[in-house]
Design a protein around this motif. Sequence first.
Motif, PDB file in Angstrom:
ATOM      1  N   GLU A  67       2.128 -12.248   6.386  1.00 38.81           N
ATOM      2  CA  GLU A  67       0.932 -11.613   6.510  1.00 38.81           C
ATOM      3  C   GLU A  67       0.345 -11.474   7.666  1.00 38.81           C
ATOM      4  O   GLU A  67      -0.079 -10.313   8.182  1.00 38.81           O
ATOM      5  N   THR A  68       2.054 -10.227   7.961  1.00 37.11           N
ATOM      6  CA  THR A  68       2.239  -9.208   9.355  1.00 37.11           C
ATOM      7  C   THR A  68       1.810  -7.861   8.827  1.00 37.11           C
ATOM      8  O   THR A  68       1.333  -7.092   9.582  1.00 37.11           O
ATOM      9  N   GLY A  69       1.506  -7.468   7.713  1.00 40.74           N
ATOM     10  CA  GLY A  69       0.843  -6.039   7.755  1.00 40.74           C
ATOM     11  C   GLY A  69       0.135  -5.799   7.133  1.00 40.74           C
ATOM     12  O   GLY A  69      -0.648  -5.254   6.767  1.00 40.74           O
ATOM     13  N   MET A  70      -1.011  -6.864   7.254  1.00 36.89           N
ATOM     14  CA  MET A  70      -1.827  -6.660   7.477  1.00 36.89           C
ATOM     15  C   MET A  70      -2.965  -6.022   8.311  1.00 36.89           C
ATOM     16  O   MET A  70      -2.902  -6.925   9.702  1.00 36.89           O
ATOM     17  N   PRO A  71      -4.252  -5.359   8.276  1.00 38.77           N
ATOM     18  CA  PRO A  71      -5.080  -5.072   8.823  1.00 38.77           C
ATOM     19  C   PRO A  71      -6.189  -6.324   8.471  1.00 38.77           C
ATOM     20  O   PRO A  71      -7.112  -5.945   8.324  1.00 38.77           O
ATOM     21  N   LYS A  72      -6.092  -6.714   9.496  1.00 40.47           N
ATOM     22  CA  LYS A  72      -7.288  -7.891   9.373  1.00 40.47           C
ATOM     23  C   LYS A  72      -8.335  -8.153   9.879  1.00 40.47           C
ATOM     24  O   LYS A  72      -9.609  -8.699   9.087  1.00 40.47           O
ATOM     25  N   GLU A  73      -8.670  -6.793  10.781  1.00 43.15           N
ATOM     26  CA  GLU A  73     -10.250  -6.905  11.053  1.00 43.15           C
ATOM     27  C   GLU A  73     -10.651  -6.380   9.295  1.00 43.15           C
ATOM     28  O   GLU A  73     -11.982  -6.678   9.365  1.00 43.15           O
ATOM     29  N   GLN A 101       0.810  -1.397   0.102  1.00 45.15           N
ATOM     30  CA  GLN A 101      -0.103   0.145   0.053  1.00 45.15           C
ATOM     31  C   GLN A 101       0.940   1.248   0.199  1.00 45.15           C
ATOM     32  O   GLN A 101       2.281   1.700   0.575  1.00 45.15           O
ATOM     33  N   GLN A 102       0.442   2.031  -0.954  1.00 40.64           N
ATOM     34  CA  GLN A 102       1.259   3.218  -0.998  1.00 40.64           C
ATOM     35  C   GLN A 102       0.451   4.466  -0.901  1.00 40.64           C
ATOM     36  O   GLN A 102      -0.611   4.729  -1.360  1.00 40.64           O
ATOM     37  N   VAL A 103       0.658   5.217   0.774  1.00 40.31           N
ATOM     38  CA  VAL A 103      -0.186   6.277   1.029  1.00 40.31           C
ATOM     39  C   VAL A 103       0.425   7.841   0.615  1.00 40.31           C
ATOM     40  O   VAL A 103       1.649   7.700   0.324  1.00 40.31           O
ATOM     41  N   LEU A 104      -0.328   8.292  -0.806  1.00 42.87           N
ATOM     42  CA  LEU A 104       0.676  10.122  -1.310  1.00 42.87           C
ATOM     43  C   LEU A 104       2.463  10.174  -1.443  1.00 42.87           C
ATOM     44  O   LEU A 104       3.312  10.971  -1.280  1.00 42.87           O
ATOM     45  N   LYS A 105       2.177   8.840  -2.501  1.00 43.46           N
ATOM     46  CA  LYS A 105       3.224   8.558  -3.423  1.00 43.46           C
ATOM     47  C   LYS A 105       4.513   8.686  -2.500  1.00 43.46           C
ATOM     48  O   LYS A 105       5.854   8.916  -2.706  1.00 43.46           O
ATOM     49  N   ASN A 106       4.575   8.292  -1.218  1.00 45.13           N
ATOM     50  CA  ASN A 106       5.838   8.232  -0.413  1.00 45.13           C
ATOM     51  C   ASN A 106       5.452   6.380   0.179  1.00 45.13           C
ATOM     52  O   ASN A 106       4.285   5.685  -0.016  1.00 45.13           O
ATOM     53  N   GLU A 107       6.452   6.374   1.144  1.00 42.15           N
ATOM     54  CA  GLU A 107       6.168   5.031   2.692  1.00 42.15           C
ATOM     55  C   GLU A 107       5.413   4.140   1.607  1.00 42.15           C
ATOM     56  O   GLU A 107       4.115   3.864   1.995  1.00 42.15           O
ATOM     57  N   PHE A 108       6.023   2.897   1.217  1.00 40.21           N
ATOM     58  CA  PHE A 108       5.374   1.726   0.974  1.00 40.21           C
ATOM     59  C   PHE A 108       5.203   0.827   2.451  1.00 40.21           C
ATOM     60  O   PHE A 108       5.763   0.813   2.807  1.00 40.21           O
ATOM     61  N   LYS A 109       4.456   0.318   2.262  1.00 45.14           N
ATOM     62  CA  LYS A 109       3.638   0.053   3.175  1.00 45.14           C
ATOM     63  C   LYS A 109       3.130  -1.383   2.602  1.00 45.14           C
ATOM     64  O   LYS A 109       2.609  -2.064   1.714  1.00 45.14           O
ATOM     65  N   PHE A 110       3.971  -2.498   3.344  1.00 43.07           N
ATOM     66  CA  PHE A 110       4.042  -4.596   3.149  1.00 43.07           C
ATOM     67  C   PHE A 110       2.493  -4.591   3.276  1.00 43.07           C
ATOM     68  O   PHE A 110       2.533  -4.764   4.902  1.00 43.07           O
ATOM     69  N   LEU A 111       1.753  -5.307   2.985  1.00 41.67           N
ATOM     70  CA  LEU A 111       0.394  -6.127   3.666  1.00 41.67           C
ATOM     71  C   LEU A 111       0.995  -7.060   3.627  1.00 41.67           C
ATOM     72  O   LEU A 111       0.635  -8.242   4.318  1.00 41.67           O
ATOM     73  N   ILE A 112       0.820  -8.027   2.673  1.00 43.94           N
ATOM     74  CA  ILE A 112       1.227 -10.215   2.934  1.00 43.94           C
ATOM     75  C   ILE A 112       1.318 -10.552   1.396  1.00 43.94           C
ATOM     76  O   ILE A 112       1.513  -9.758   0.227  1.00 43.94           O
ATOM     77  N   SER A 113       1.938 -11.516   1.586  1.00 42.97           N
ATOM     78  CA  SER A 113       3.339 -12.454   0.791  1.00 42.97           C
ATOM     79  C   SER A 113       2.553 -13.493   0.422  1.00 42.97           C
ATOM     80  O   SER A 113       2.091 -13.453   1.622  1.00 42.97           O
TER      81      SER A 113
END
Lengths: 116, 107
Positions: free
Chosen positions: A57-63, A36-48
């Motif tokens: 899946e450590t990056g996933m907001p599971k709810e 996930q990339q917010v505002l063209k910066n900061e790539f956040k890993f979600l899942i592989s």
Amino acid sequence: GEEVAQTPKHLVRGEGQKAKLYCAPIKGHSYVFWYQQVLKNEFKFLISFQNENVFDETGMPKERFSAKCLPNSPCSLEIQATKLEDSAVYFCASSPQTGGTGNTIYFGEGSWLTVV
Amino acid sequence: GIQVEQSPPDLILQEGANSTLRCNFSDSVNNLQWFHQNPWGQLINLFYIPSGTKQNGRLSATTVATERYSLLYISSSQTTDSGVYFCAVVNGNKLVFGAGTILRVKS
């Protein structure tokens, strides 16, 4: 295919609606990643995934977030009950065999989600 | 987790100038990639370079893994080089991105 294909390119959802994004990895690649990339910066890993199995899946907001990679189907990332803060570009990537270790990771063009 | 720091955070160049972008990382890595994100948001692979030096046209990159840094050189910059340059490393099994260097090349 020879490239990571993501659909749709753009998606607009009202707050609280569901959003579903799709990714077809490069043919022969065993590993798929979502970022996930917010505002063209900061790539956040979600899942592989390694093939159809969740690898990390450590990056996933599971709810509200879920993802699948089923055989003979594009991988998918689904967000239930979207919130304004989910507005971002969602990138899918794939790599052969070893989850990025020793291999180039290839990114798709991204799916731009706007929550209004 | 691993920290990836890029410098400078932003850079303005006159067309034709050369520049060096730096990426420092806090732990050993087994993959390092440089990407260019163009103004349309596309993320373009520039180099896969966990160690050593590679060149591709006006771009080259060097990674000194033992000292935990990588450099991206852009020579004879063009306006089409504008965008954000990201360094990303694999520590474990996923890419960790730096915050990027925003490059603007003026004609």
